[in-house]
Design a protein around this motif. Sequence first.
Motif, PDB file in Angstrom:
ATOM      1  N   SER A 171     -11.233  96.939  -1.974  1.00 62.25           N
ATOM      2  CA  SER A 171     -12.126  97.442  -0.926  1.00 62.25           C
ATOM      3  C   SER A 171     -13.300  96.493  -0.685  1.00 62.25           C
ATOM      4  O   SER A 171     -13.720  95.783  -1.603  1.00 62.25           O
ATOM      5  CB  SER A 171     -12.650  98.820  -1.327  1.00 62.25           C
ATOM      6  OG  SER A 171     -11.580  99.712  -1.510  1.00 62.25           O
ATOM      7  N   LEU A 222      -2.552  97.764  -3.508  1.00 62.63           N
ATOM      8  CA  LEU A 222      -1.108  97.682  -3.670  1.00 62.63           C
ATOM      9  C   LEU A 222      -0.751  96.233  -3.995  1.00 62.63           C
ATOM     10  O   LEU A 222      -1.140  95.320  -3.263  1.00 62.63           O
ATOM     11  CB  LEU A 222      -0.401  98.159  -2.408  1.00 62.63           C
ATOM     12  CG  LEU A 222       1.090  98.511  -2.538  1.00 62.63           C
ATOM     13  CD1 LEU A 222       1.493  99.478  -1.430  1.00 62.63           C
ATOM     14  CD2 LEU A 222       1.957  97.268  -2.461  1.00 62.63           C
ATOM     15  N   THR A 255       1.589  93.589   2.633  1.00 62.01           N
ATOM     16  CA  THR A 255       0.957  94.892   2.802  1.00 62.01           C
ATOM     17  C   THR A 255      -0.404  94.731   3.449  1.00 62.01           C
ATOM     18  O   THR A 255      -1.073  93.702   3.290  1.00 62.01           O
ATOM     19  CB  THR A 255       0.806  95.633   1.456  1.00 62.01           C
ATOM     20  OG1 THR A 255       0.396  96.975   1.706  1.00 62.01           O
ATOM     21  CG2 THR A 255      -0.210  94.947   0.551  1.00 62.01           C
ATOM     22  N   LYS A 256      -0.784  95.764   4.189  1.00 61.67           N
ATOM     23  CA  LYS A 256      -2.151  95.873   4.715  1.00 61.67           C
ATOM     24  C   LYS A 256      -2.933  96.902   3.902  1.00 61.67           C
ATOM     25  O   LYS A 256      -4.126  97.094   4.140  1.00 61.67           O
ATOM     26  CB  LYS A 256      -2.109  96.288   6.189  1.00 61.67           C
ATOM     27  CG  LYS A 256      -1.444  95.268   7.102  1.00 61.67           C
ATOM     28  CD  LYS A 256      -1.252  95.793   8.505  1.00 61.67           C
ATOM     29  CE  LYS A 256      -0.064  96.742   8.591  1.00 61.67           C
ATOM     30  NZ  LYS A 256       0.242  97.161   9.987  1.00 61.67           N
ATOM     31  N   GLN A 257      -2.245  97.525   2.965  1.00 61.03           N
ATOM     32  CA  GLN A 257      -2.833  98.612   2.184  1.00 61.03           C
ATOM     33  C   GLN A 257      -3.602  98.056   0.984  1.00 61.03           C
ATOM     34  O   GLN A 257      -3.110  97.177   0.273  1.00 61.03           O
ATOM     35  CB  GLN A 257      -1.728  99.561   1.702  1.00 61.03           C
ATOM     36  CG  GLN A 257      -2.217 100.777   0.958  1.00 61.03           C
ATOM     37  CD  GLN A 257      -1.094 101.760   0.699  1.00 61.03           C
ATOM     38  OE1 GLN A 257      -0.430 102.227   1.636  1.00 61.03           O
ATOM     39  NE2 GLN A 257      -0.862 102.073  -0.564  1.00 61.03           N
ATOM     40  N   LYS A 258      -4.767  98.603   0.743  1.00 58.00           N
ATOM     41  CA  LYS A 258      -5.567  98.168  -0.400  1.00 58.00           C
ATOM     42  C   LYS A 258      -4.986  98.698  -1.698  1.00 58.00           C
ATOM     43  O   LYS A 258      -4.314  99.735  -1.718  1.00 58.00           O
ATOM     44  CB  LYS A 258      -7.018  98.615  -0.234  1.00 58.00           C
ATOM     45  CG  LYS A 258      -7.748  97.957   0.929  1.00 58.00           C
ATOM     46  CD  LYS A 258      -9.158  98.465   1.049  1.00 58.00           C
ATOM     47  CE  LYS A 258      -9.922  97.737   2.162  1.00 58.00           C
ATOM     48  NZ  LYS A 258      -9.303  97.933   3.479  1.00 58.00           N
TER      49      LYS A 258
END
Length: 253
Positions: free
Chosen positions: A253, A102, A97-100
Amino acid sequence: MTWISASFKGLTTQAKNKVHAGTTTRIGGVSMDDYKGLNLASHVGDAINLVNQNRAIISKYLNLPSAPIWLNQTHTNKIVELPRTLTQADEFDASFTKQKQLVCAVMTADCVPIVITDIHARFVVTIHAGWRGLANGIVANSVAMLINQTDSDISEYTAWIGPAIGASAFEVGKEVKDIFQQKFVSSESYFIPNGNQKYLADLPGLVELALKAEGISYVVQSNLCTYSDPKLFYSYRRDGQTGRMATFAWLSS
Protein backbone atom coordinates in the motif's frame (compact mmCIF):
# COMPACT_ATOMS: atom_id res chain seq x y z
CA MET A 1 23.08 -13.24 0.35
CA THR A 2 19.71 -14.96 0.06
CA TRP A 3 17.99 -12.23 -1.96
CA ILE A 4 18.99 -9.99 -4.87
CA SER A 5 16.74 -6.95 -5.04
CA ALA A 6 15.46 -5.76 -8.39
CA SER A 7 16.35 -2.29 -9.60
CA PHE A 8 14.08 -0.18 -11.79
CA LYS A 9 14.63 3.00 -13.76
CA GLY A 10 12.20 5.87 -13.58
CA LEU A 11 10.17 4.95 -10.48
CA THR A 12 8.50 7.81 -8.65
CA THR A 13 9.46 8.29 -5.01
CA GLN A 14 6.13 6.83 -3.91
CA ALA A 15 6.46 3.86 -6.26
CA LYS A 16 9.87 2.95 -4.82
CA ASN A 17 8.13 2.22 -1.52
CA LYS A 18 5.28 0.26 -3.13
CA VAL A 19 6.98 -2.21 -5.47
CA HIS A 20 8.99 -5.13 -4.09
CA ALA A 21 10.84 -7.52 -6.37
CA GLY A 22 13.95 -9.63 -6.72
CA THR A 23 15.43 -13.09 -7.07
CA THR A 24 16.46 -15.62 -4.44
CA THR A 25 19.86 -17.33 -4.41
CA ARG A 26 20.68 -20.89 -3.30
CA ILE A 27 22.32 -19.66 -0.09
CA GLY A 28 20.60 -20.86 3.06
CA GLY A 29 17.85 -23.44 3.10
CA VAL A 30 17.82 -27.11 4.08
CA SER A 31 17.98 -29.02 0.78
CA MET A 32 20.83 -31.48 0.32
CA ASP A 33 23.05 -33.05 -2.37
CA ASP A 34 22.19 -31.86 -5.91
CA TYR A 35 19.71 -29.36 -4.47
CA LYS A 36 21.94 -28.13 -1.65
CA GLY A 37 20.67 -24.83 -0.35
CA LEU A 38 17.43 -22.92 -0.82
CA ASN A 39 15.71 -24.94 -3.54
CA LEU A 40 12.16 -23.63 -3.98
CA ALA A 41 10.95 -26.03 -6.68
CA SER A 42 8.73 -29.01 -5.91
CA HIS A 43 9.03 -30.56 -9.40
CA VAL A 44 12.76 -31.32 -9.64
CA GLY A 45 13.07 -34.41 -7.44
CA ASP A 46 13.92 -32.75 -4.13
CA ALA A 47 12.17 -33.97 -0.96
CA ILE A 48 8.87 -32.08 -0.68
CA ASN A 49 9.21 -31.56 3.06
CA LEU A 50 12.56 -29.81 2.48
CA VAL A 51 11.12 -27.66 -0.32
CA ASN A 52 8.28 -26.61 1.98
CA GLN A 53 10.77 -25.71 4.70
CA ASN A 54 12.74 -23.62 2.20
CA ARG A 55 9.57 -21.84 1.11
CA ALA A 56 8.77 -21.07 4.74
CA ILE A 57 12.30 -19.77 5.29
CA ILE A 58 12.17 -17.34 2.36
CA SER A 59 8.63 -16.24 3.20
CA LYS A 60 9.76 -15.28 6.70
CA TYR A 61 13.01 -13.73 5.46
CA LEU A 62 11.20 -11.48 2.97
CA ASN A 63 8.11 -10.99 5.13
CA LEU A 64 5.98 -11.93 2.15
CA PRO A 65 2.42 -10.59 2.46
CA SER A 66 0.90 -13.80 1.06
CA ALA A 67 1.92 -17.21 -0.26
CA PRO A 68 3.50 -16.90 -3.74
CA ILE A 69 1.35 -18.05 -6.65
CA TRP A 70 3.45 -20.82 -8.21
CA LEU A 71 2.98 -21.49 -11.92
CA ASN A 72 3.22 -24.72 -13.90
CA GLN A 73 5.95 -23.42 -16.23
CA THR A 74 6.39 -25.27 -19.52
CA HIS A 75 8.12 -22.70 -21.79
CA THR A 76 4.80 -21.43 -23.11
CA ASN A 77 4.04 -17.90 -24.28
CA LYS A 78 1.04 -17.56 -21.95
CA ILE A 79 0.47 -15.06 -19.15
CA VAL A 80 -2.26 -15.12 -16.50
CA GLU A 81 -3.78 -12.28 -14.52
CA LEU A 82 -3.99 -12.92 -10.77
CA PRO A 83 -5.86 -13.56 -8.60
CA ARG A 84 -7.13 -16.72 -10.24
CA THR A 85 -7.45 -20.30 -9.06
CA LEU A 86 -4.93 -22.41 -10.96
CA THR A 87 -4.96 -26.17 -11.50
CA GLN A 88 -2.22 -28.65 -12.41
CA ALA A 89 -3.48 -28.56 -16.00
CA ASP A 90 -2.91 -24.80 -16.30
CA GLU A 91 0.36 -23.90 -18.01
CA PHE A 92 1.65 -20.35 -17.77
CA ASP A 93 5.10 -18.78 -17.89
CA ALA A 94 4.16 -15.33 -16.65
CA SER A 95 1.69 -13.76 -14.26
CA PHE A 96 0.69 -10.25 -13.32
CA THR A 97 -1.51 -8.50 -10.82
CA LYS A 98 -2.86 -5.07 -10.00
CA GLN A 99 -3.86 -6.29 -6.55
CA LYS A 100 -1.81 -5.31 -3.52
CA GLN A 101 -0.21 -7.92 -1.24
CA LEU A 102 -0.40 -10.66 -3.89
CA VAL A 103 2.94 -12.29 -4.74
CA CYS A 104 3.68 -13.19 -8.37
CA ALA A 105 6.46 -15.75 -8.85
CA VAL A 106 8.50 -17.59 -11.47
CA MET A 107 11.23 -20.19 -10.96
CA THR A 108 14.49 -20.31 -12.91
CA ALA A 109 17.89 -22.01 -13.10
CA ASP A 110 19.44 -20.38 -16.21
CA CYS A 111 16.34 -19.06 -17.97
CA VAL A 112 15.76 -15.33 -17.64
CA PRO A 113 13.46 -13.97 -14.92
CA ILE A 114 11.87 -10.63 -15.84
CA VAL A 115 9.93 -8.24 -13.65
CA ILE A 116 7.90 -5.42 -15.17
CA THR A 117 6.06 -2.63 -13.40
CA ASP A 118 5.35 0.99 -14.27
CA ILE A 119 6.85 4.15 -12.82
CA HIS A 120 3.84 4.53 -10.49
CA ALA A 121 3.86 0.85 -9.40
CA ARG A 122 0.30 0.21 -10.52
CA PHE A 123 0.98 -3.45 -11.40
CA VAL A 124 3.71 -6.09 -11.29
CA VAL A 125 4.47 -8.95 -13.67
CA THR A 126 6.96 -11.81 -13.42
CA ILE A 127 8.05 -13.64 -16.57
CA HIS A 128 10.01 -16.88 -17.12
CA ALA A 129 11.87 -16.54 -20.44
CA GLY A 130 13.92 -19.39 -21.82
CA TRP A 131 14.99 -19.13 -25.43
CA ARG A 132 11.93 -21.07 -26.62
CA GLY A 133 9.45 -18.94 -24.71
CA LEU A 134 11.22 -15.78 -25.81
CA ALA A 135 11.20 -16.86 -29.45
CA ASN A 136 7.52 -17.81 -29.18
CA GLY A 137 6.52 -14.40 -27.82
CA ILE A 138 6.25 -14.61 -24.03
CA VAL A 139 7.51 -11.02 -23.72
CA ALA A 140 5.30 -9.69 -26.52
CA ASN A 141 2.22 -11.49 -25.17
CA SER A 142 2.86 -10.27 -21.64
CA VAL A 143 3.19 -6.67 -22.76
CA ALA A 144 0.05 -6.97 -24.90
CA MET A 145 -1.96 -8.17 -21.90
CA LEU A 146 -0.61 -5.37 -19.73
CA ILE A 147 -1.63 -2.80 -22.34
CA ASN A 148 -5.12 -4.30 -22.51
CA GLN A 149 -5.65 -4.80 -18.78
CA THR A 150 -3.98 -1.79 -17.14
CA ASP A 151 -4.29 1.98 -17.41
CA SER A 152 -0.54 2.51 -17.74
CA ASP A 153 1.05 3.84 -20.90
CA ILE A 154 3.84 1.75 -22.41
CA SER A 155 6.16 4.74 -22.08
CA GLU A 156 5.90 4.36 -18.29
CA TYR A 157 6.78 0.65 -18.15
CA THR A 158 10.05 -0.28 -16.48
CA ALA A 159 11.70 -3.71 -16.44
CA TRP A 160 14.38 -5.62 -14.55
CA ILE A 161 16.23 -8.63 -15.99
CA GLY A 162 17.36 -10.96 -13.21
CA PRO A 163 20.18 -13.54 -12.89
CA ALA A 164 20.37 -15.91 -15.87
CA ILE A 165 22.90 -17.83 -17.90
CA GLY A 166 25.41 -15.39 -19.36
CA ALA A 167 26.64 -14.93 -22.90
CA SER A 168 29.94 -16.71 -22.20
CA ALA A 169 28.21 -19.95 -21.16
CA PHE A 170 25.08 -20.38 -23.29
CA GLU A 171 26.02 -22.35 -26.41
CA VAL A 172 23.31 -22.90 -29.01
CA GLY A 173 23.08 -24.27 -32.53
CA LYS A 174 22.63 -22.37 -35.77
CA GLU A 175 18.92 -23.24 -35.76
CA VAL A 176 18.40 -21.14 -32.62
CA LYS A 177 20.32 -18.23 -34.13
CA ASP A 178 18.20 -18.48 -37.30
CA ILE A 179 14.96 -18.42 -35.31
CA PHE A 180 15.93 -15.19 -33.58
CA GLN A 181 17.21 -13.59 -36.77
CA GLN A 182 13.80 -14.16 -38.32
CA LYS A 183 12.12 -12.63 -35.27
CA PHE A 184 14.55 -9.77 -34.60
CA VAL A 185 16.51 -8.46 -37.57
CA SER A 186 19.04 -6.82 -35.24
CA SER A 187 19.80 -9.99 -33.22
CA GLU A 188 22.97 -10.94 -35.14
CA SER A 189 25.30 -9.30 -32.62
CA TYR A 190 23.87 -11.38 -29.76
CA PHE A 191 25.36 -14.58 -31.22
CA ILE A 192 29.14 -15.06 -31.19
CA PRO A 193 30.53 -17.92 -33.36
CA ASN A 194 31.98 -20.75 -31.27
CA GLY A 195 32.96 -23.24 -33.99
CA ASN A 196 31.16 -26.19 -35.64
CA GLN A 197 27.98 -24.20 -36.35
CA LYS A 198 27.68 -23.33 -32.65
CA TYR A 199 27.23 -19.90 -31.11
CA LEU A 200 27.45 -18.29 -27.69
CA ALA A 201 24.08 -16.57 -27.23
CA ASP A 202 23.45 -13.53 -25.04
CA LEU A 203 20.03 -14.56 -23.70
CA PRO A 204 19.63 -11.62 -21.27
CA GLY A 205 20.61 -9.31 -24.12
CA LEU A 206 17.97 -10.88 -26.37
CA VAL A 207 15.40 -10.36 -23.62
CA GLU A 208 16.32 -6.68 -23.45
CA LEU A 209 16.04 -6.52 -27.24
CA ALA A 210 12.55 -8.05 -27.02
CA LEU A 211 11.45 -5.64 -24.28
CA LYS A 212 12.65 -2.62 -26.24
CA ALA A 213 11.01 -3.95 -29.40
CA GLU A 214 7.70 -3.78 -27.52
CA GLY A 215 8.35 -0.16 -26.53
CA ILE A 216 9.82 -0.53 -23.03
CA SER A 217 12.75 1.88 -22.84
CA TYR A 218 13.47 1.61 -19.10
CA VAL A 219 15.41 -1.66 -18.74
CA VAL A 220 17.93 -2.68 -16.06
CA GLN A 221 20.16 -5.77 -16.37
CA SER A 222 21.31 -7.57 -13.23
CA ASN A 223 24.40 -8.78 -15.15
CA LEU A 224 24.57 -11.87 -12.94
CA CYS A 225 25.39 -15.24 -14.55
CA THR A 226 23.84 -18.33 -12.98
CA TYR A 227 26.21 -20.72 -14.75
CA SER A 228 29.43 -19.12 -13.55
CA ASP A 229 28.61 -18.90 -9.83
CA PRO A 230 27.75 -22.34 -8.35
CA LYS A 231 27.91 -21.02 -4.78
CA LEU A 232 25.23 -18.43 -5.43
CA PHE A 233 23.00 -19.92 -8.12
CA TYR A 234 21.48 -23.14 -9.40
CA SER A 235 22.22 -23.81 -13.09
CA TYR A 236 20.51 -26.47 -15.18
CA ARG A 237 23.02 -26.12 -18.02
CA ARG A 238 25.94 -26.57 -15.62
CA ASP A 239 24.57 -29.30 -13.33
CA GLY A 240 21.54 -30.97 -14.92
CA GLN A 241 19.88 -32.27 -11.76
CA THR A 242 19.55 -29.16 -9.63
CA GLY A 243 17.25 -26.81 -7.74
CA ARG A 244 15.54 -23.58 -8.72
CA MET A 245 15.65 -19.97 -7.60
CA ALA A 246 12.48 -17.89 -7.50
CA THR A 247 11.77 -14.35 -8.63
CA PHE A 248 9.02 -12.63 -6.67
CA ALA A 249 7.18 -9.34 -7.20
CA TRP A 250 4.40 -7.74 -5.19
CA LEU A 251 2.82 -4.38 -4.38
CA SER A 252 2.29 -2.88 -0.96
CA SER A 253 0.00 0.00 0.00
